[in-house]
Design a protein around this motif. Structure first.
Motif, PDB file in Angstrom:
ATOM      1  N   VAL A   1     -11.710  63.939 -40.038  1.00 11.69           N
ATOM      2  CA  VAL A   1     -13.071  64.435 -39.916  1.00 11.69           C
ATOM      3  C   VAL A   1     -13.597  64.877 -41.282  1.00 11.69           C
ATOM      4  N   GLU A   2     -12.716  65.449 -42.109  1.00  9.79           N
ATOM      5  CA  GLU A   2     -13.131  65.936 -43.413  1.00  9.79           C
ATOM      6  C   GLU A   2     -13.400  64.806 -44.415  1.00  9.79           C
ATOM      7  N   SER A   3     -12.832  63.643 -44.181  1.00 12.54           N
ATOM      8  CA  SER A   3     -13.002  62.557 -45.142  1.00 12.54           C
ATOM      9  C   SER A   3     -14.031  61.556 -44.641  1.00 12.54           C
ATOM     10  N   ALA A   4     -14.672  60.903 -45.580  1.00 16.44           N
ATOM     11  CA  ALA A   4     -15.645  59.887 -45.241  1.00 16.44           C
ATOM     12  C   ALA A   4     -14.977  58.525 -45.121  1.00 16.44           C
ATOM     13  N   LEU A   5     -14.076  58.230 -46.051  1.00 18.47           N
ATOM     14  CA  LEU A   5     -13.424  56.927 -46.023  1.00 18.47           C
ATOM     15  C   LEU A   5     -12.098  56.971 -46.758  1.00 18.47           C
ATOM     16  N   SER A   6     -11.282  55.942 -46.505  1.00 20.84           N
ATOM     17  CA  SER A   6     -10.001  55.814 -47.191  1.00 20.84           C
ATOM     18  C   SER A   6      -9.980  54.514 -47.974  1.00 20.84           C
ATOM     19  N   ILE A   7      -9.181  54.505 -49.039  1.00 22.57           N
ATOM     20  CA  ILE A   7      -8.933  53.294 -49.821  1.00 22.57           C
ATOM     21  C   ILE A   7      -7.428  53.103 -49.813  1.00 22.57           C
ATOM     22  N   THR A   8      -6.990  51.994 -49.203  1.00 22.21           N
ATOM     23  CA  THR A   8      -5.570  51.751 -48.983  1.00 22.21           C
ATOM     24  C   THR A   8      -5.215  50.297 -49.285  1.00 22.21           C
ATOM     25  N   GLY A   9      -4.009  49.920 -48.941  1.00 23.72           N
ATOM     26  CA  GLY A   9      -3.535  48.547 -49.139  1.00 23.72           C
ATOM     27  C   GLY A   9      -2.769  48.440 -50.434  1.00 23.72           C
ATOM     28  N   GLN A  10      -3.038  47.387 -51.200  1.00 21.35           N
ATOM     29  CA  GLN A  10      -2.334  47.109 -52.448  1.00 21.35           C
ATOM     30  C   GLN A  10      -2.885  47.970 -53.580  1.00 21.35           C
ATOM     31  N   VAL A  11      -2.811  49.294 -53.398  1.00 22.31           N
ATOM     32  CA  VAL A  11      -3.291  50.219 -54.427  1.00 22.31           C
ATOM     33  C   VAL A  11      -2.161  51.153 -54.856  1.00 22.31           C
ATOM     34  N   ARG A  12      -2.248  51.645 -56.067  1.00 25.55           N
ATOM     35  CA  ARG A  12      -1.235  52.565 -56.607  1.00 25.55           C
ATOM     36  C   ARG A  12      -1.340  53.945 -55.977  1.00 25.55           C
TER      37      ARG A  12
ATOM     38  N   GLY B   1     -25.454  56.146 -54.603  1.00 27.72           N
ATOM     39  CA  GLY B   1     -24.043  56.194 -54.252  1.00 27.72           C
ATOM     40  C   GLY B   1     -23.144  55.879 -55.418  1.00 27.72           C
ATOM     41  N   ALA B   2     -21.856  55.872 -55.135  1.00 27.80           N
ATOM     42  CA  ALA B   2     -20.831  55.544 -56.124  1.00 27.80           C
ATOM     43  C   ALA B   2     -20.566  54.045 -56.088  1.00 27.80           C
ATOM     44  N   ARG B   3     -20.313  53.475 -57.248  1.00 26.50           N
ATOM     45  CA  ARG B   3     -19.953  52.051 -57.301  1.00 26.50           C
ATOM     46  C   ARG B   3     -18.605  51.838 -56.623  1.00 26.50           C
ATOM     47  N   LEU B   4     -18.519  50.789 -55.815  1.00 21.81           N
ATOM     48  CA  LEU B   4     -17.254  50.443 -55.184  1.00 21.81           C
ATOM     49  C   LEU B   4     -16.189  50.169 -56.239  1.00 21.81           C
ATOM     50  N   THR B   5     -16.559  49.538 -57.343  1.00 22.06           N
ATOM     51  CA  THR B   5     -15.586  49.234 -58.388  1.00 22.06           C
ATOM     52  C   THR B   5     -14.978  50.505 -58.978  1.00 22.06           C
ATOM     53  N   ASP B   6     -15.772  51.572 -59.111  1.00 22.40           N
ATOM     54  CA  ASP B   6     -15.232  52.834 -59.632  1.00 22.40           C
ATOM     55  C   ASP B   6     -14.195  53.421 -58.678  1.00 22.40           C
ATOM     56  N   LEU B   7     -14.453  53.318 -57.383  1.00 20.07           N
ATOM     57  CA  LEU B   7     -13.519  53.836 -56.388  1.00 20.07           C
ATOM     58  C   LEU B   7     -12.213  53.043 -56.403  1.00 20.07           C
ATOM     59  N   ILE B   8     -12.336  51.713 -56.505  1.00 17.81           N
ATOM     60  CA  ILE B   8     -11.147  50.854 -56.558  1.00 17.81           C
ATOM     61  C   ILE B   8     -10.351  51.127 -57.829  1.00 17.81           C
ATOM     62  N   GLU B   9     -11.052  51.291 -58.945  1.00 16.87           N
ATOM     63  CA  GLU B   9     -10.349  51.581 -60.203  1.00 16.87           C
ATOM     64  C   GLU B   9      -9.613  52.914 -60.128  1.00 16.87           C
ATOM     65  N   LYS B  10     -10.188  53.909 -59.460  1.00 16.90           N
ATOM     66  CA  LYS B  10      -9.517  55.198 -59.308  1.00 16.90           C
ATOM     67  C   LYS B  10      -8.219  55.039 -58.504  1.00 16.90           C
ATOM     68  N   ALA B  11      -8.266  54.232 -57.439  1.00 16.61           N
ATOM     69  CA  ALA B  11      -7.069  53.982 -56.629  1.00 16.61           C
ATOM     70  C   ALA B  11      -6.053  53.138 -57.392  1.00 16.61           C
ATOM     71  N   GLY B  12      -6.506  52.256 -58.265  1.00 15.99           N
ATOM     72  CA  GLY B  12      -5.623  51.382 -59.036  1.00 15.99           C
ATOM     73  C   GLY B  12      -5.054  50.275 -58.176  1.00 15.99           C
ATOM     74  N   LEU B  13      -4.918  49.096 -58.725  1.00 10.23           N
ATOM     75  CA  LEU B  13      -4.383  47.958 -57.981  1.00 10.23           C
ATOM     76  C   LEU B  13      -2.916  47.747 -58.301  1.00 10.23           C
ATOM     77  N   LEU B  14      -2.130  47.425 -57.274  1.00  8.41           N
ATOM     78  CA  LEU B  14      -0.719  47.083 -57.451  1.00  8.41           C
ATOM     79  C   LEU B  14      -0.637  45.611 -57.829  1.00  8.41           C
ATOM     80  N   ASN B  15       0.000  45.342 -58.941  1.00  5.43           N
ATOM     81  CA  ASN B  15       0.150  43.966 -59.415  1.00  5.43           C
ATOM     82  C   ASN B  15       1.603  43.737 -59.796  1.00  5.43           C
ATOM     83  N   GLU B  16       2.345  43.018 -58.956  1.00  9.29           N
ATOM     84  CA  GLU B  16       3.723  42.685 -59.307  1.00  9.29           C
ATOM     85  C   GLU B  16       3.743  41.652 -60.429  1.00  9.29           C
ATOM     86  N   SER B  17       2.756  40.786 -60.427  1.00  8.56           N
ATOM     87  CA  SER B  17       2.594  39.785 -61.473  1.00  8.56           C
ATOM     88  C   SER B  17       1.308  40.127 -62.230  1.00  8.56           C
ATOM     89  N   PRO B  18       1.254  39.851 -63.528  1.00  8.10           N
ATOM     90  CA  PRO B  18       0.059  40.218 -64.304  1.00  8.10           C
ATOM     91  C   PRO B  18      -1.242  39.582 -63.818  1.00  8.10           C
TER      92      PRO B  18
END
Length: 164
Positions: A16-27, A67-84
Motif C-alpha cells: 500500500v505504501e509503494s506505488a510500483l516495483s522494479i524487478t527482474g534482471q536488475v541488480r 513524472g520521472a523518466r523510466l530510464t532513470d528508474l531502470i538505471e537506479k535499479a541497474g541491469l544484470l548482465n552476465e555477458s557484456p
C-alpha cells in the motif's frame, strides 16, 4: 529514498505504501512510492488527446503530465548482465494492477529519442495525481498513438533478458 526489496518479495505486488516495483534482471530491485518518484529529475509532457487506438474515439484531453523518466528508474535499479552485451536483449514489461501490460526494448528506451519521453507520472496540470485518478501513470510521449502505452495504476516494471 527508494527502498530495496529482497529476492523473495521481488515479484510480489507493491505494498500500500509503494506505488510500483522494479524487478527482474536488475541488480537492486526497487519499491517506489509516489513521493520517491518526486525525488528523481522530472520531465513534463505536452498536453495531448487520449484516443482509443482501435476506434480512434476521443477519450479525454490530458494536461501536461509530470513524472520521472523510466530510464532513470531502470538505471537506479541497474541491469544484470552476465555477458557484456546482454543489455541489448533486454525488454521491460510495464504492468498495471488490472493486468494491462505494455513493453519497451532496451534499444527503444536507451538508444532512441523515445526513451527521453517515457515517464512515470505523478502530476497532471500541476496538481498531484491520486491513486483514484490512476497514479502512477506510465506514459510514452513519443508514440504516434498515446493510448496503447498509457498505463494507469502502474504496479511494476519487470526487466527480462530474451534468449538469443
Amino acid at each position: 529514498m527508494p527502498t530495496t526489496m529482497n529476492a523473495a518479495s521481488a515479484l510480489d505486488e507493491p505494498t500500500v505504501e509503494s506505488a510500483l516495483s522494479i524487478t527482474g534482471q536488475v541488480r537492486q530491485p526497487l519499491s517506489l512510492s509516489l513521493d520517491d518518484l518526486r525525488e528523481y529529475e522530472s520531465i513534463v509532457a505536452a498536453p495531448f488527446d487520449l484516443r482509443c487506438f482501435t476506434t480512434k474515439r476521443f477519450i479525454r484531453n490530458v494536461g501536461g503530465y509530470r513524472g520521472a523518466r523510466l530510464t532513470d528508474l531502470i538505471e537506479k535499479a541497474g541491469l544484470l548482465n552476465e555477458s557484456p552485451t546482454d543489455f541489448k536483449r533486454m525488454v521491460f514489461i510495464a504492468a498495471a494492477h488490472d493486468g494491462y501490460a505494455v513493453t519497451f526494448s532496451w534499444h527503444e528506451l536507451f538508444n532512441t529519442p523515445i526513451g527521453e519521453n517515457v515517464l512515470v507520472a505523478y502530476e497532471c496540470d500541476g496538481r498531484p495525481l491520486a491513486v483514484e485518478e490512476g497514479a502512477p501513470i506510465l506514459f510514452s510521449g513519443s508514440d504516434r498513438h498515446s493510448a496503447p502505452r498509457h498505463v494507469k495504476r502502474l504496479a511494476r516494471i519487470v526487466a527480462r533478458l530474451l534468449a538469443p
